[in-house]
Design a protein around this motif. Structure first.
Motif, PDB file in Angstrom:
ATOM      1  N   UNK A 184       0.864  -1.187   0.000  1.00  0.00           N
ATOM      2  CA  UNK A 184       0.000   0.000   0.000  1.00  0.00           C
ATOM      3  C   UNK A 184       0.896   1.230   0.000  1.00  0.00           C
ATOM      4  N   UNK A 185       1.246   1.708  -1.194  1.00  0.00           N
ATOM      5  CA  UNK A 185       2.272   2.743  -1.268  1.00  0.00           C
ATOM      6  C   UNK A 185       1.733   4.167  -1.197  1.00  0.00           C
ATOM      7  N   UNK A 186       0.428   4.313  -1.150  1.00  0.00           N
ATOM      8  CA  UNK A 186      -0.148   5.650  -1.110  1.00  0.00           C
ATOM      9  C   UNK A 186      -0.933   5.857   0.182  1.00  0.00           C
ATOM     10  N   UNK A 187      -0.606   6.925   0.892  1.00  0.00           N
ATOM     11  CA  UNK A 187      -1.353   7.306   2.094  1.00  0.00           C
ATOM     12  C   UNK A 187      -2.055   8.632   1.836  1.00  0.00           C
ATOM     13  N   UNK A 212      -9.289  14.607   0.034  1.00  0.00           N
ATOM     14  CA  UNK A 212      -8.585  15.788   0.520  1.00  0.00           C
ATOM     15  C   UNK A 212      -7.191  15.831  -0.103  1.00  0.00           C
ATOM     16  N   UNK A 213      -6.401  14.791   0.142  1.00  0.00           N
ATOM     17  CA  UNK A 213      -5.041  14.745  -0.400  1.00  0.00           C
ATOM     18  C   UNK A 213      -4.471  13.338  -0.260  1.00  0.00           C
ATOM     19  N   UNK A 214      -3.600  12.979  -1.212  1.00  0.00           N
ATOM     20  CA  UNK A 214      -2.863  11.727  -1.116  1.00  0.00           C
ATOM     21  C   UNK A 214      -1.404  11.976  -1.446  1.00  0.00           C
ATOM     22  N   UNK A 215      -0.539  11.096  -0.936  1.00  0.00           N
ATOM     23  CA  UNK A 215       0.888  11.185  -1.222  1.00  0.00           C
ATOM     24  C   UNK A 215       1.446   9.757  -1.313  1.00  0.00           C
ATOM     25  N   UNK A 216       2.195   9.494  -2.379  1.00  0.00           N
ATOM     26  CA  UNK A 216       2.793   8.169  -2.539  1.00  0.00           C
ATOM     27  C   UNK A 216       4.120   8.101  -1.789  1.00  0.00           C
ATOM     28  N   UNK A 217       4.663   6.902  -1.684  1.00  0.00           N
ATOM     29  CA  UNK A 217       5.940   6.752  -0.980  1.00  0.00           C
ATOM     30  C   UNK A 217       7.093   7.378  -1.766  1.00  0.00           C
ATOM     31  N   UNK A 256      -6.210   7.146   5.005  1.00  0.00           N
ATOM     32  CA  UNK A 256      -6.359   5.996   4.112  1.00  0.00           C
ATOM     33  C   UNK A 256      -5.007   5.479   3.634  1.00  0.00           C
ATOM     34  N   UNK A 257      -5.025   4.212   3.215  1.00  0.00           N
ATOM     35  CA  UNK A 257      -3.884   3.615   2.517  1.00  0.00           C
ATOM     36  C   UNK A 257      -4.409   2.893   1.297  1.00  0.00           C
TER      37      UNK A 257
END
Length: 120
Positions: free
Chosen positions: A34-37, A51-56, A99-100
């Motif tokens: 699960x590389x995106x939080x 709202x927003x997501x960020x990958x590793x 979230x992940x």
């Protein structure tokens, strides 16, 4: 399985700031897959929204309503994602969920949610 635990919600006046944190725990395989939080929110009487997501690797995506006001970041070593919220508005009032997910997929894991209330 992955467990997401949020913190940092609360009551703030319009124009104020808050910082949310979310720590992930679970198996090494699941955390690596699960590389995106990120963060979603659901306000009273509203649909759940991104709202927003960020990958590793640092790829970031924001919802239109928060661009320029919110900043998402993560600490990969701590499996933790943050959401710095500035210039808060009453319409930002919502339950915020951590979230992940796999990159470009819908969230696979959700936190329990933390309430953010913007009111004078």
């Amino acid at each position: 399985q992955v467990l997401l635990v949020e913190s940092g919600g609360g009551l703030v006046q319009p124009g104020g700031s808050l910082r949310l944190s979310c720590a992930a725990s679970g198996s090494i395989y699941d955390l690596a897959t699960m590389d995106t939080m990120g963060w979603y929110r659901q306000g009273p009487g509203k649909e759940r929204e991104l709202v927003a997501t960020v990958s590793d690797r640092g790829a970031i995506n924001y919802g239109d309503s928060v661009k320029g006001r919110f900043t998402v970041s993560r600490d990969n070593a701590k499996n933790t994602v943050y959401l710095q919220m500035n210039t808060l508005k009453p319409e930002d009032t919502a339950v915020y969920y951590c979230t992940m997910a796999r990159l470009h997929h819908d969230p696979a894991y959700w936190g329990q949610g933390t309430q953010v209330t913007v009111s004078s």
